[in-house]
Motif scaffolding. Structure first.
Motif, PDB file in Angstrom:
ATOM      1  N   TRP A 128      15.168   1.260 -12.733  1.00  0.00           N
ATOM      2  CA  TRP A 128      14.241   1.889 -12.970  1.00  0.00           C
ATOM      3  C   TRP A 128      13.361   1.584 -13.195  1.00  0.00           C
ATOM      4  O   TRP A 128      12.898   1.443 -13.980  1.00  0.00           O
ATOM      5  CB  TRP A 128      15.271   3.401 -13.485  1.00  0.00           C
ATOM      6  CG  TRP A 128      16.518   4.014 -12.382  1.00  0.00           C
ATOM      7  CD1 TRP A 128      17.179   3.190 -12.881  1.00  0.00           C
ATOM      8  CD2 TRP A 128      16.527   4.561 -11.309  1.00  0.00           C
ATOM      9  NE1 TRP A 128      18.404   4.029 -12.014  1.00  0.00           N
ATOM     10  CE2 TRP A 128      17.956   4.700 -11.190  1.00  0.00           C
ATOM     11  CE3 TRP A 128      15.798   5.465 -10.802  1.00  0.00           C
ATOM     12  CZ2 TRP A 128      18.453   5.510 -10.684  1.00  0.00           C
ATOM     13  CZ3 TRP A 128      16.298   6.422  -9.982  1.00  0.00           C
ATOM     14  CH2 TRP A 128      17.542   6.912  -9.388  1.00  0.00           C
ATOM     15  N   LEU A 129      11.929   2.038 -12.574  1.00  0.00           N
ATOM     16  CA  LEU A 129      10.366   1.683 -13.175  1.00  0.00           C
ATOM     17  C   LEU A 129       9.763   3.481 -13.045  1.00  0.00           C
ATOM     18  O   LEU A 129       9.563   3.171 -11.831  1.00  0.00           O
ATOM     19  CB  LEU A 129      10.114   0.435 -12.980  1.00  0.00           C
ATOM     20  CG  LEU A 129       8.394   0.153 -13.104  1.00  0.00           C
ATOM     21  CD1 LEU A 129       8.249  -0.800 -13.453  1.00  0.00           C
ATOM     22  CD2 LEU A 129       7.215   0.892 -12.470  1.00  0.00           C
ATOM     23  N   SER A 150      11.407  -0.033  -4.199  1.00  0.00           N
ATOM     24  CA  SER A 150      11.282   0.628  -3.052  1.00  0.00           C
ATOM     25  C   SER A 150      10.176   1.305  -3.301  1.00  0.00           C
ATOM     26  O   SER A 150       8.853   1.166  -3.674  1.00  0.00           O
ATOM     27  CB  SER A 150      12.929   2.092  -3.894  1.00  0.00           C
ATOM     28  OG  SER A 150      11.840   2.394  -4.922  1.00  0.00           O
ATOM     29  N   ASP A 151      10.078   2.449  -2.095  1.00  0.00           N
ATOM     30  CA  ASP A 151       9.002   3.372  -1.677  1.00  0.00           C
ATOM     31  C   ASP A 151       8.893   4.073  -3.038  1.00  0.00           C
ATOM     32  O   ASP A 151      10.201   4.302  -3.536  1.00  0.00           O
ATOM     33  CB  ASP A 151       8.986   4.002  -0.646  1.00  0.00           C
ATOM     34  CG  ASP A 151       7.945   3.013   0.684  1.00  0.00           C
ATOM     35  OD1 ASP A 151       8.322   2.983   1.830  1.00  0.00           O
ATOM     36  OD2 ASP A 151       7.939   1.350  -0.106  1.00  0.00           O
ATOM     37  N   PRO A 152       8.526   4.195  -3.803  1.00  0.00           N
ATOM     38  CA  PRO A 152       8.151   5.864  -4.714  1.00  0.00           C
ATOM     39  C   PRO A 152       8.840   7.130  -4.158  1.00  0.00           C
ATOM     40  O   PRO A 152       9.471   7.052  -2.988  1.00  0.00           O
ATOM     41  CB  PRO A 152       6.101   5.707  -4.913  1.00  0.00           C
ATOM     42  CG  PRO A 152       5.366   5.643  -3.838  1.00  0.00           C
ATOM     43  CD  PRO A 152       6.497   4.954  -2.659  1.00  0.00           C
ATOM     44  N   LEU A 179       5.150   8.074 -10.605  1.00  0.00           N
ATOM     45  CA  LEU A 179       5.832   7.877  -9.788  1.00  0.00           C
ATOM     46  C   LEU A 179       7.265   6.632 -10.023  1.00  0.00           C
ATOM     47  O   LEU A 179       7.676   6.089 -10.972  1.00  0.00           O
ATOM     48  CB  LEU A 179       5.073   7.567  -8.632  1.00  0.00           C
ATOM     49  CG  LEU A 179       4.787   5.534  -8.464  1.00  0.00           C
ATOM     50  CD1 LEU A 179       5.255   4.577  -8.900  1.00  0.00           C
ATOM     51  CD2 LEU A 179       3.268   5.527  -7.912  1.00  0.00           C
ATOM     52  N   ILE A 180       8.336   7.224  -9.807  1.00  0.00           N
ATOM     53  CA  ILE A 180       9.744   6.299  -9.687  1.00  0.00           C
ATOM     54  C   ILE A 180       9.928   5.253  -8.519  1.00  0.00           C
ATOM     55  O   ILE A 180       9.863   5.948  -7.411  1.00  0.00           O
ATOM     56  CB  ILE A 180      11.076   6.804  -9.913  1.00  0.00           C
ATOM     57  CG1 ILE A 180      10.641   7.807 -10.908  1.00  0.00           C
ATOM     58  CG2 ILE A 180      11.809   6.291 -10.019  1.00  0.00           C
ATOM     59  CD1 ILE A 180      11.691   8.710 -11.251  1.00  0.00           C
ATOM     60  N   PRO A 223       0.905  -0.972  -0.090  1.00  0.00           N
ATOM     61  CA  PRO A 223      -0.132  -0.520  -0.013  1.00  0.00           C
ATOM     62  C   PRO A 223       0.844   1.058   0.044  1.00  0.00           C
ATOM     63  O   PRO A 223       0.549   2.726  -0.740  1.00  0.00           O
ATOM     64  CB  PRO A 223      -0.792  -0.192   1.432  1.00  0.00           C
ATOM     65  CG  PRO A 223      -1.192  -1.189   1.594  1.00  0.00           C
ATOM     66  CD  PRO A 223       0.447  -2.359   1.444  1.00  0.00           C
ATOM     67  N   THR A 224       2.223   1.005   0.298  1.00  0.00           N
ATOM     68  CA  THR A 224       2.230   2.217   0.579  1.00  0.00           C
ATOM     69  C   THR A 224       3.436   2.761  -0.901  1.00  0.00           C
ATOM     70  O   THR A 224       3.597   4.128  -1.155  1.00  0.00           O
ATOM     71  CB  THR A 224       4.182   2.529   1.665  1.00  0.00           C
ATOM     72  OG1 THR A 224       4.904   1.321   1.286  1.00  0.00           O
ATOM     73  CG2 THR A 224       3.539   2.857   2.905  1.00  0.00           C
TER      74      THR A 224
END
Ligand code: 6LW
Length: 487
Positions: free
Chosen positions: A89-90, A113-115, A101-102, A61-62
């Motif tokens: 990287w997305l 990772s978190d965005p 967001l990345i 959810p984060t």
């Protein structure tokens, strides 16, 4: 444009907007996932033809906040997947919430990772490219471009329009920048994602242009042809270790009479690319795998396979294994298949002919097995309150088309999808048969329905069919779920 020959996707089922990159001998690919959670399926391959899903980039959810009222075909549009400076990287757009967001990962199977959010990057289909001095260029549909700091999401200057695509063409989108030889190539989709879809390309001396269009644009389209794969567009390019180039792109397999109905959504296809005078030429299509092994999920306590998805939300409070050891437990949230908050766990239909079965225990509730396109287009065999019934929701129509008494105890529900035989212009793509199966395998049909009403041509949107189990009231336990290609 040379028409492509093959007819099979390399990644079947609704896996559109593919973005691909390579690290050494390994290819990785990511696709859009819209309102489904977890989001952005990530695949791995060593040959660009056989792909295995290794995870989902946004699986908590984060990372993925889809409001309960997220529209069907809202949510996550068009990712770009790249490898740079030892990291994956997305970048992706959540059109129903956080915008662009990345996320990053050292292992594309996750965890990601978190965005990092990019509040000042406006536009969908974001692309990431780095030039020789490390500047990161973020290019979005339109086609506009930003210089950004991908670690903070900060834009380093205003957006600039860098290409408008082919004069007169609709919707220049899906931009991907690639440095190839002396040029920067800007690949885009045009014409919209329906029958007019196409891929065009331009090149320039720098990542921000100026760009000259390819004289042969569009370099890929099937519009105006009778090719069995239509809507071809939204492409990405990748170089193989041997120096050959390849294109992945989306397409649809429309079946039945006129106009043809596609039910699996937009799928990922593969084509070779050669270069003539510094421009790409898209070759004959590479056929993806025609067969696949049946799959069975016994929902033991090791968690859910990455292909399982739920509309908008999934939490252990409503969808869990282990509450009843060896069973999946679905707790209704006061919503049915007609609502955005239904408790539903499904997997994409990936074959034109297939069978799904599930052994369900509805002693404590009501639920069943459904073929879902969205809240207004789904067929379901539903059990509960001492009966089993077939519901067919098509737009505002929502009849119970068949009912039968159901003895106590778990019941095996079954759905068969059967392609329609060749017929006239009014033939649908397939039929969907729903019924129950006794322990000895005897099938009792309850209803057979026309599949055209669960197609994108009828329902609209960007997804494809998802087949899964759901709880409409109370609690439903699922012992096992099988999916069998019948092609
Ligand atoms: C995607 C865009 C598009 O962002 O559809 O038709 C959107 N083109 O490229 C969703 O797939």
């Amino acid at each position: 444009m040379r028409p492509m020959v093959g007819t099979h996707p390399v990644i079947s089922g609704f896996h559109p907007d593919p973005s691909v990159c390579r690290v050494g001998e390994d290819y990785y690919l990511a696709c859009s996932s819209f309102e489904y959670y977890p989001g952005v399926p990530v695949f791995h391959s060593r040959d660009l033809v056989h792909w295995t899903q290794i995870g989902n980039a946004l699986d908590r959810p984060t990372q993925l906040r889809l409001p309960p009222d997220t529209a069907s075909s809202g949510g996550l549009y068009a990712p770009t997947l790249r490898h740079h400076d030892g990291l994956f990287w997305l970048i992706v757009t959540n059109v129903s919430g956080d915008g662009n967001l990345i996320v990053t990962a050292t292992d594309p199977a996750g965890p990601w990772s978190d965005p990092v959010f990019l509040p000042d990057v406006h536009g969908i289909d974001p692309d990431l490219a780095w030039d020789e001095d490390g500047t990161c260029w973020c290019t979005v549909a339109g086609v506009s471009q930003y210089r950004i700091d991908p670690k903070t999401g900060e834009t380093l200057g205003p957006a600039r329009k860098i290409w408008s695509g082919t004069p007169g063409a609709l919707a220049p989108e899906a931009p991907h920048l690639h440095r190839i030889g002396a040029y920067w190539y800007l690949l885009i989709a045009e014409g919209g994602t329906e029958r007019g879809h196409a891929v065009s390309i331009a090149r320039g001396p720098a990542p921000d242009g100026p760009f000259e269009p390819c004289p042969a644009n569009p370099v890929l389209t099937h519009r105006g042809t009778r090719h069995p794969v239509q809507n071809t567009g939204h492409a990405d390019l990748v170089e193989a270790p041997d120096g050959t180039w390849w294109m992945v792109h989306l397409g649809v397999r429309a079946r039945g009479g006129t106009p043809g109905w596609h039910v699996l959504g937009r799928e990922t296809f593969l084509a070779p690319v050669t270069w003539e005078d510094g421009w790409p030429v898209v070759g004959e299509h590479i056929d993806g795998p025609h067969t696949a092994e049946p799959s069975r999920d016994d929902f033991d306590d090791t968690g859910l396979a990455p292909y399982w998805v739920s509309p908008r939300h999934r939490s252990p409070a409503d969808c869990t294994t282990g509450e009843r050891p060896g069973w999946l437990t679905l707790h209704a949230r006061g919503a049915s298949l007609d609502d955005t908050g239904v408790t539903f766990l499904g997997r994409r239909q990936q074959h034109l002919a297939c069978r799904a079965r599930a052994l369900v225990d509805v002693a404590q509730g009501t639920g069943g097995l459904a073929v879902r396109l969205d809240e207004r287009h789904h067929y379901a065999i539903e059990a509960g309150d001492g009966e089993v019934r077939v519901r067919a929701r098509v737009g505002t129509l929502d009849p119970v088309v068949a009912t039968r008494a159901l003895p106590p105890g778990p019941v095996t529900l079954r759905v068969d999808v059967t392609p329609a035989p060749p017929g006239g212009p009014r033939t649908g793509p397939d039929t969907i048969t729903l019924g129950t199966e006794s322990p000895d395998g005897t099938f009792t049909e309850l209803a057979t329905l026309d599949g055209r009403y669960l197609s994108t041509e009828v329902a609209g949107g960007f997804t494809g069919r998802v087949i899964g189990t759901y709880a409409a009231h109370g609690t439903v336990h699922v012992d096992w779920f099988t999916y069998e290609p019948l092609e």
